[in-house]
Scaffold this active site. Structure first.
Site, PDB file in Angstrom:
ATOM      1  N   ASP A  67       0.805  -1.273   0.191  1.00  0.00           N
ATOM      2  CA  ASP A  67      -0.117  -0.016  -0.044  1.00  0.00           C
ATOM      3  C   ASP A  67       0.943   1.088   0.017  1.00  0.00           C
ATOM      4  OD1 ASP A  67      -2.290  -1.419  -0.061  1.00  0.00           O
ATOM      5  OD2 ASP A  67      -2.457  -1.407   2.344  1.00  0.00           O
ATOM      6  N   ASP A  99     -13.355  -4.579  -2.855  1.00  0.00           N
ATOM      7  CA  ASP A  99     -13.366  -4.621  -1.428  1.00  0.00           C
ATOM      8  C   ASP A  99     -14.673  -4.946  -0.923  1.00  0.00           C
ATOM      9  OD1 ASP A  99     -10.717  -3.752  -1.248  1.00  0.00           O
ATOM     10  OD2 ASP A  99     -11.171  -1.522  -1.301  1.00  0.00           O
TER      11      ASP A  99
END
Length: 257
Positions: A11, A130
């Site tokens: 990330d 997600d």
């Protein structure tokens, strides 16, 4: 037998690699280039870089670090974050990425999947999802997850979106089980098995890895093509060479470093 892939996820925020728990409380983990080389040398099959604030900040990925990573790596890598047009995807791919992944932009404008697949081919178009289970027991998609204060719940069911994304040209699906993310309690096998039943393209499991046994479990029980993890690799809790040894010992084909 096709080898199963081990993917290290990085990330990215403000040009650095960070890691949070359930998409919150991000900690600095180091420089992008340093971690990219570490995982390449450890035997990762692929890397995924998520610019976690690009969509919420309505901006493009910084292609400068994409070029630097491309110069260092000889394994495939994928880039995600703020890729909401053919032009932005082209910039990332021309900078050296092998694949682009879209999540929030695809939910906001599903035809983007068609456009990218038509322009670049399905093989480099990944749809990231997600997903979180709601109180009624249904898994539904979330968007803008890079910023907890901006995260949005959608009425679209995860399984319906998996089917639609494939029909629109997605060449790979990544399902990040948000309820498991970062807590190292294991992948969400029930959800991933449900996705596998409707997913005919390569499926990547994300969210929940805490031990080598969790990787064995998700591959054997959910039949995923790849397993992605971040925190256990960043912290050193799991070393990729050891993980691949365990997978091989359990009859799972892997590429050895």
């Amino acid at each position: 037998m096709l080898s199963r892939r081990i993917i290290a996820c990085l990330d990215v925020r403000d040009g650095r690699v960070v890691k949070g728990i359930r998409f919150r409380d991000h900690r600095d983990m180091g420089a992008i280039e340093d971690l990219a080389l570490r995982y390449r040398n450890a035997g990762a099959d692929e890397l995924v870089f998520y610019d976690i604030t690009a969509s919420t900040q309505v901006r493009a990925v910084d292609v400068d670090w994409v070029r630097r990573v491309s110069d260092l790596l000889d394994i495939p890598f994928c880039v995600a974050g703020g890729i909401d047009s053919v032009e932005r995807a082209r910039a990332v791919l021309h900078a050296g990425a092998d694949k682009i992944s879209i999540n929030t932009p695809a939910l906001l404008r599903p035809h983007l999947v068609n456009e990218l697949a038509g322009e670049f081919g399905s093989q480099c178009v990944v749809v990231g999802i997600d997903s979180l289970r709601d109180a009624d027991g249904e898994w539904r998609v979330r968007s803008h997850t890079g910023d907890p204060s901006a995260t949005q719940a959608h009425a679209r069911r995860t399984l319906d979106w998996v089917v639609e994304a494939q029909q629109r040209g997605a060449g790979e699906i990544v399902v990040n089980c948000m309820g498991s993310d970062g807590v190292r309690g294991g992948y969400d096998i029930a959800q991933l098995r449900a996705v596998r039943a409707v997913c005919e393209v390569p499926l990547v499991a994300s969210g929940g890895a805490g031990s080598c046994a969790h990787f064995v479990e998700v591959i054997q029980q959910a039949d995923v093509d790849a397993a992605l993890a971040a925190s256990v690799f960043h912290s050193g809790a799991i070393a990729i060479p050891r993980l691949k040894t365990v997978l091989y010992a359990n009859g799972i084909a892997v590429r050895h470093a």
